[in-house]
Design an enzyme around this catalytic site. Structure first.
Site, PDB file in Angstrom:
ATOM      1  N   ASP A 172     -14.117   5.413   3.131  1.00 22.64           N
ATOM      2  CA  ASP A 172     -14.295   6.687   3.833  1.00 22.64           C
ATOM      3  C   ASP A 172     -13.457   7.761   3.136  1.00 22.64           C
ATOM      4  OD1 ASP A 172     -11.974   5.336   4.814  1.00 22.64           O
ATOM      5  OD2 ASP A 172     -11.872   6.717   6.510  1.00 22.64           O
ATOM      6  N   ASP A 202      -8.936   9.168  -3.955  1.00 22.52           N
ATOM      7  CA  ASP A 202      -8.519   8.627  -2.644  1.00 22.52           C
ATOM      8  C   ASP A 202      -9.747   8.194  -1.849  1.00 22.52           C
ATOM      9  OD1 ASP A 202      -7.205   7.946  -0.366  1.00 22.52           O
ATOM     10  OD2 ASP A 202      -6.728   9.987   0.240  1.00 22.52           O
ATOM     11  N   GLU A 227      -9.977   4.706   7.393  1.00 25.61           N
ATOM     12  CA  GLU A 227      -8.579   4.881   7.016  1.00 25.61           C
ATOM     13  C   GLU A 227      -8.159   6.321   7.214  1.00 25.61           C
ATOM     14  OE1 GLU A 227      -4.867   5.303   4.803  1.00 25.61           O
ATOM     15  OE2 GLU A 227      -6.705   6.412   4.443  1.00 25.61           O
TER      16      GLU A 227
HETATM   17 ZN   LIG Z   1      -6.509   6.817   0.942  1.00 26.15          ZN
END
Ligand SMILES: [Zn+2]
Length: 385
Positions: free
Chosen positions: A74, A105, A140
């Site tokens: 995500d 990320d 997350e």
């Molecule tokens: Zn992350």
């Protein structure tokens, strides 16, 4: 031919997996892993009042040692799409740099883990001397309720036993190979509340102003450091984030005053000992003020993965590829490592953190290739014994 992490990352970036949407990212990942012999499980977790979230667990091999690659597909929203050099879900490569939300990320690190795994399996004749797993959540960046916590519980109930974990969060401030994370500080929120007696400001002897007690306790809590740091951690820090009386009346002494604070704490303290320390200091400074501290529930306790053979394996692989011996860092905020550490030692190493969550999140193709080479060396070393 070597697997191409850039091509894998482009596929992942093209999936619009803004939390809690799966966006096709886990389906793609599951397909690739299944194609090389992994057993793939997809779990949707739910809880009242929260969005359902898709997760993935895939394993190849049996027995130990069991290494788990953990991560999340995500991403945070792209923000102002017009501000991007290339569209945030394009995965376009310009001058050797791939643009896209999740590039660092942390779809990028997942792509490198997958590419390293494909190469390793091809070279070893699909033979893992032990087990290798992917534990990937879609929750997350959100409230992290239907993600890693439940995924780990689910795996434990199935009898999955992990020996070591590598989480792919972006750990390098400037250049690949600078730092791995071997722990994280704990985080604890609290409210300091002082009760007084409301009254007329011209007759203070008939009232009891709680602001006096509040500021006295606050000063004491700020004045003295909680510790001086430890071998692997900076000093713990208590930071007040809000002071609230809410009194709009000029001739009124208020009946209550409160302040909110957050503590980032190191391994000099357990959570209970830390709370007790703060309460002792508050009591010593309070005089006859009527005070209390309400502690918020916290699921972010401090942890440290002590340096040893596993940390060495990771550092040696990084040094071989980048010529840098990474710092063993414990700085920054919390991550899903705080949940994983209850099941096995966890080390975090991924890409550069500079552009995460920003417009124009991006990664150099050369960094993807290097990170793939590093993960590949870790696999070689881990299963060589
Ligand atoms: Zn992350």
């Amino acid at each position: 031919m070597a697997a191409d992490p850039t091509a894998i990352l482009r596929e992942l970036v093209r999936c619009r997996s803004v939390t809690p949407a799966e966006g096709g990212a886990l389906a793609y990942l599951g397909g690739v892993l299944k194609g090389v012999g992994f057993t793939v499980h997809r779990m949707t977790f739910t809880a009242p009042g929260t969005a359902s979230v898709d997760n993935l667990y895939a394993r190849i091999g049996s027995g130990s040692p069991h290494l788990v690659f953990a991560g999340h597909t995500d991403v945070v929203p792209p923000g102002e799409e017009a501000g991007w050099t290339r569209p945030p879900f394009s995965g376009d490569v310009v001058n050797g740099v791939l643009y896209g939300r999740g590039a660092v990320d942390m779809k990028g690190a997942i792509a490198c883990k997958v590419a390293a795994t494909l190469d390793y399996l091809a070279a070893s004749g699909d033979n893992v001397k032990g087990s290798l797993s992917f534990l990937i959540t879609g929750d997350e960046e959100g409230i992290a309720v239907n993600g890693t916590v439940k995924l780990l519980q689910w795996a434990a109930e199935r009898g999955e036993k992990f020996d070591h974990c590598i989480l792919g969060e972006p750990t390098n401030p400037q250049v690949l190979g600078e730092a791995i994370k071997i722990g994280r500080r704990g985080s604890q929120n609290g409210s300091l509340i002082v009760a007084g007696t409301q009254g007329h400001v011209a007759y203070p002897e008939l009232a009891d102003n709680p602001i006096r007690g509040l500021t006295g306790i606050m000063s004491a809590l700020i004045a003295e450091p909680l510790d001086r740091g430890s071998q692997h951690f900076d000093a713990s820090n208590l930071e007040f984030t809000s002071v609230d009386v809410g009194n709009r009346i000029v001739n009124l002494i208020p009946g209550e005053a409160r302040a909110r604070f957050n503590i980032r704490y190191n391994d000099c303290h357990s959570r209970d000992a830390l709370r007790a320390l703060v309460e002792r200091r508050a009591a010593a400074a309070a005089g006859d003020a009527r005070w209390r501290i309400d502690w918020d529930p916290s699921n972010a306790d401090v942890f440290l993965t002590a340096p040893g053979p596993f940390v060495d394996t990771v550092c040696t692989a990084i040094a071989a590829v980048t010529d840098r011996r990474p710092a063993l860092s414990t700085s920054g905020g919390t991550s899903d490592a705080r949940f994983i550490k209850d099941y096995c030692p966890v080390v975090e190493f991924g890409l550069l953190s500079q552009t995460m969550h920003k417009v124009d999140e991006r990664v150099a193709v050369t960094d993807l290739e290097k990170l793939t080479a590093i993960y590949r060396r870790i696999l070689n070393a881990y299963y060589a014994v």
